[in-house]
Scaffold this active site. Structure first.
Site, PDB file in Angstrom:
ATOM      1  N   GLU A  37       0.917  -1.215  -0.123  1.00  0.00           N
ATOM      2  CA  GLU A  37      -0.050   0.048  -0.030  1.00  0.00           C
ATOM      3  C   GLU A  37       0.980   1.183  -0.166  1.00  0.00           C
ATOM      4  O   GLU A  37       1.746   1.183   0.840  1.00  0.00           O
ATOM      5  CB  GLU A  37      -0.789   0.085   1.221  1.00  0.00           C
ATOM      6  N   ARG A 262       5.681 -12.713   9.755  1.00  0.00           N
ATOM      7  CA  ARG A 262       6.011 -11.484   9.380  1.00  0.00           C
ATOM      8  C   ARG A 262       7.512 -11.286  10.277  1.00  0.00           C
ATOM      9  O   ARG A 262       7.787 -12.081  11.474  1.00  0.00           O
ATOM     10  CB  ARG A 262       5.307 -10.263   9.776  1.00  0.00           C
ATOM     11  N   LYS A 272       4.445   0.729   9.572  1.00  0.00           N
ATOM     12  CA  LYS A 272       4.570   2.072   8.758  1.00  0.00           C
ATOM     13  C   LYS A 272       3.841   3.187   9.640  1.00  0.00           C
ATOM     14  O   LYS A 272       4.195   4.388   9.679  1.00  0.00           O
ATOM     15  CB  LYS A 272       3.697   1.966   7.426  1.00  0.00           C
TER      16      LYS A 272
HETATM   17  P1  ATP Z   1       3.008  -2.355   8.375  1.00  0.00           P
HETATM   18  O1  ATP Z   1       2.064  -3.511   9.292  1.00  0.00           O
HETATM   19  O2  ATP Z   1       4.421  -2.089   8.611  1.00  0.00           O
HETATM   20  O3  ATP Z   1       2.178  -1.226   8.139  1.00  0.00           O
HETATM   21  P2  ATP Z   1       1.707  -3.511   5.853  1.00  0.00           P
HETATM   22  O4  ATP Z   1       1.665  -4.737   5.999  1.00  0.00           O
HETATM   23  O5  ATP Z   1       0.396  -2.622   6.030  1.00  0.00           O
HETATM   24  O6  ATP Z   1       2.675  -2.937   6.801  1.00  0.00           O
HETATM   25  P3  ATP Z   1       1.853  -3.407   3.150  1.00  0.00           P
HETATM   26  O7  ATP Z   1       2.246  -2.285   2.134  1.00  0.00           O
HETATM   27  O8  ATP Z   1       0.604  -3.930   3.160  1.00  0.00           O
HETATM   28  O9  ATP Z   1       2.248  -3.134   4.536  1.00  0.00           O
HETATM   29  O10 ATP Z   1       2.812  -4.674   2.906  1.00  0.00           O
HETATM   30  C1  ATP Z   1       3.248  -5.159   1.630  1.00  0.00           C
HETATM   31  C2  ATP Z   1       3.623  -6.354   1.715  1.00  0.00           C
HETATM   32  O11 ATP Z   1       4.724  -6.643   2.643  1.00  0.00           O
HETATM   33  C3  ATP Z   1       2.633  -7.329   2.270  1.00  0.00           C
HETATM   34  O12 ATP Z   1       2.468  -8.678   1.372  1.00  0.00           O
HETATM   35  C4  ATP Z   1       2.677  -7.644   3.735  1.00  0.00           C
HETATM   36  O13 ATP Z   1       2.485  -8.911   4.149  1.00  0.00           O
HETATM   37  C5  ATP Z   1       4.398  -7.564   3.558  1.00  0.00           C
HETATM   38  N1  ATP Z   1       5.080  -7.153   4.918  1.00  0.00           N
HETATM   39  C6  ATP Z   1       4.745  -6.101   5.508  1.00  0.00           C
HETATM   40  N2  ATP Z   1       5.403  -6.281   7.028  1.00  0.00           N
HETATM   41  C7  ATP Z   1       6.043  -7.274   6.831  1.00  0.00           C
HETATM   42  C8  ATP Z   1       7.074  -7.774   7.653  1.00  0.00           C
HETATM   43  N3  ATP Z   1       7.183  -7.406   8.904  1.00  0.00           N
HETATM   44  N4  ATP Z   1       7.567  -8.835   7.622  1.00  0.00           N
HETATM   45  C9  ATP Z   1       7.402  -9.819   6.603  1.00  0.00           C
HETATM   46  N5  ATP Z   1       6.626  -9.229   5.415  1.00  0.00           N
HETATM   47  C10 ATP Z   1       6.036  -8.082   5.774  1.00  0.00           C
HETATM   48 MG    MG Z   2      -1.250  -3.523   5.077  1.00  0.00          MG
END
Ligand code: ATP
Ligand code: MG
Length: 569
Positions: A37, A262, A272
């Site tokens: 995102e 994760r 984020k």
């Molecule tokens: P955050 O929780 O840090 O805000 P998010 O999951 O909302 O991150 P996205 O932009 O939706 O962020 O993530 C893009 C991809 O990265 C998704 O497939 C998500 O599962 C993966 N991802 C996010 N955080 C992690 C992490 N800590 N370890 C592994 N993969 C991750």
């Molecule tokens: Mg997300």
């Protein structure tokens, strides 16, 4: 498709793909995607996902898409999209022509929504947001059907059309999937598919005033792109039944979703939302502050993409959440930089050293080895003269027994240069502070070796005072003082655990003159001090700025060694 060449240990995701290739589930295709995102900068957790998705695609000769899941116009900015692309490229991955945006599918998604309404599987709800929340029930109690749940197909179609036409205010209507308000899985209790948002979108402009929810758009976008393996983090396990429900209800192509744990790192927050708070509230200088766990922060700090990729491979993928020691990441970095960072001399906290028997005005250009780990790295010339700087910590007037550096009457080696023996100190008469150390050198020890086999215990780094360059050096420590920054008193949040000493700025430090030509971002080992890089943002011709990438102390290697010997340090 040929089975992949594999250097790395296998894991359950590879097994799933192998299985699907064997059964020909996707005609031998392997198509993955990284779907951020665009609402913040990427962090090291994303790096794990990027390495996994792009890595698997490469391994199996497939493709990996970069898709921006840009369904929420409020939080998304162009700056984030550009930074995400730059970070993925810097990590060493290439999406080729496969750059996509969920917003490219808005027409298709709208058509899917209409299809669901026509099938009696979606309805326009006119409850307020608060009421929807209340009707939803809880983990322990079922939800209640909305009074609008049984609207006719015709009425739903007409209302949805009018929502799209902008006839209603935000919050007055939503489109919901008609699933099961009593489902034990809250995601299945008639989730919202569309909401009204009178907000321009960075790509579609003013075309839309209704926007699909992430949960509606995400799985269907994977389907539209004919992704074979939708790899995501564990928290999406509970969303899988919903994604499956949409795919089945619409009779469309069905990817396989596979969840993995994760990445969590000690001394690090990894969301984020929280990182944005640190930026907005000025706890750090920006998303690329070298203390941030963002890819751009690591890049600015001097990390290499190789070190991060290696780290991601080594931690592997698992089904259960865990916390990885940040020392392992630093270990991967040191392993990489040790092989390729040229060695130079820099004095962080300078102390004048005057060699009494070295002629004034004489300058020798001494040979210095660039990297003992790399036979091709060659040597360079370093100027030596009567007045040098050494490290304040390398001198003690009244040293304890185990101090092997310089002290009155003691002899040490100056790296690449000569043996020197301390003859005394000059002090400020009022304060007693040491202004300079005096010594004599032995001309027969050129290069730092003695013919008579005489040994010295200490070797110091140094720079020539007249030749050295002034530099600002920034030392970094963990941004948080606790291994788990979320561990706080009840009325506090993670910010209570910020480390007040995570940044120390030293000026003026003195570095070898050759560093005048150092390119922004280039990395060095400062002998005995650690790995440093030229700050790519603040450093310039007139103002040299270095970031300490890492110290030389490898706590991870120590832990491993101790483990082999059967005790914990
Ligand atoms: P955050 O929780 O840090 O805000 P998010 O999951 O909302 O991150 P996205 O932009 O939706 O962020 O993530 C893009 C991809 O990265 C998704 O497939 C998500 O599962 C993966 N991802 C996010 N955080 C992690 C992490 N800590 N370890 C592994 N993969 C991750
Ligand atoms: Mg997300």
């Amino acid at each position: 498709m040929a089975s992949p060449k594999r250097e790395n240990p296998s894991h359950f995701i590879r097994h799933r793909i192998d299985e699907d290739l064997k059964t020909h589930k996707y005609e031998g295709r392997v198509v993955t995607r990284f779907p951020p995102e665009p609402n913040g900068y990427l962090h090291i957790g994303h790096a794990k996902s990027i390495c996994l998705n792009f890595g698997l695609a490469a391994e199996y000769g497939g493709t990996c898409h970069l898709r921006f899941d840009d369904t929420n116009p409020i939080k998304e900015e162009l700056e984030y999209i550009e930074s995400i692309k730059a970070d993925v490229r810097w990590l060493g991955f290439d999406w080729g022509k496969h750059l996509y945006f969920a917003s490219d599918y808005f027409d298709q998604l709208y058509a899917y929504a209409v299809q669901l309404i026509k099938a009696g599987m979606a309805y326009v709800d006119s409850l307020s947001t608060a009421e929807i929340r209340r009707y939803r029930g809880t983990l322990t109690s079922p939800g209640i059907n909305s009074p609008y749940r049984d609207r006719s197909v015709e009425e739903n179609l007409a209302l949805f059309e009018r929502m799209r036409a902008g006839e209603f205010d935000e919050g007055t209507h939503v489109l919901r999937a008609k699933i099961d308000m009593a489902s034990p899985n809250l995601n299945m209790r008639d989730p919202v598919m569309y909401r009204i948002m009178k907000m321009p979108h960075h790509r579609t402009g003013h075309t839309w005033c209704i926007y699909p929810m992430y949960d509606f758009a995400h799985g269907l976008s994977d389907s539209i792109e004919r992704i074979t393996h939708s790899i995501c983090t564990l928290e999406f396990e509970d969303h899988r039944p919903l994604y499956d429900w949409f795919l089945d209800a619409l009779h469309v192509y069905h990817p396989t979703q596979i969840e993995f744990a994760r990445l969590n790192l000690t001394y690090t927050v990894m969301s984020k939302r929280k990182l944005l708070k640190l930026v907005e509230q000025g706890h750090v200088s920006g998303w690329d502050d070298p203390r941030m766990p963002t890819i751009s922060g690591f890049r600015r700090r001097g990390y290499t993409p190789e070190a991060i990729r290696n780290f991601c491979e080594r931690i592997g993928v698992a089904k259960r959440d865990s916390m990885v020691d940040v020392a392992l990441l630093e270990h991967c970095l040191r392993e990489d930089l040790n092989k390729r960072a040229p060695r130079v001399m820099a004095v962080l906290k300078p102390l004048r050293l005057v060699i009494e028997n070295y002629p004034e005005g004489r300058v020798e250009m001494l040979d210095a080895e660039n990297n003992p780990e790399d036979p091709t790295a060659g040597t360079r010339k370093v100027p030596f003269s009567r007045v040098l700087y050494i490290e304040q910590d390398d001198f003690m007037e009244d040293p304890p027994k185990k101090f092997f550096r310089l002290a009155p009457g003691r002899e040490v080696r100056l790296k690449h240069a000569y043996y020197v023996t301390c003859t005394g100190v000059k002090k400020d008469e009022e304060t007693g502070r040491i202004l300079e150390v005096r010594c004599t050198y032995d001309p027969d020890t050129r290069g730092g070796w003695s013919d008579d086999g005489r040994k010295v215990r200490g070797t110091l780094h140094w720079v020539s005072a007249a030749h050295a360059l002034k530099a600002e050096i920034r030392l970094y420590d963990h941004l948080f003082i606790k291994e788990n920054p979320e561990e706080t008193e009840t009325d506090q949040d993670f910010r209570a655990n910020l480390n007040p000493r995570s940044l120390e700025v030293l000026f003026p430090c003195r570095v070898e003159p050759g560093l005048a030509e150092a390119a922004p971002g280039s990395r060095y080992q400062f002998l005995r001090q650690g790995y440093f890089c030229v700050d790519p943002v603040d450093s310039s011709k007139d103002r040299l700025v270095f970031n300490r990438t890492a110290t030389l102390r490898d706590t991870w290697a120590k832990i491993q060694q101790a483990g082999r010997q059967g005790f914990r340090p």
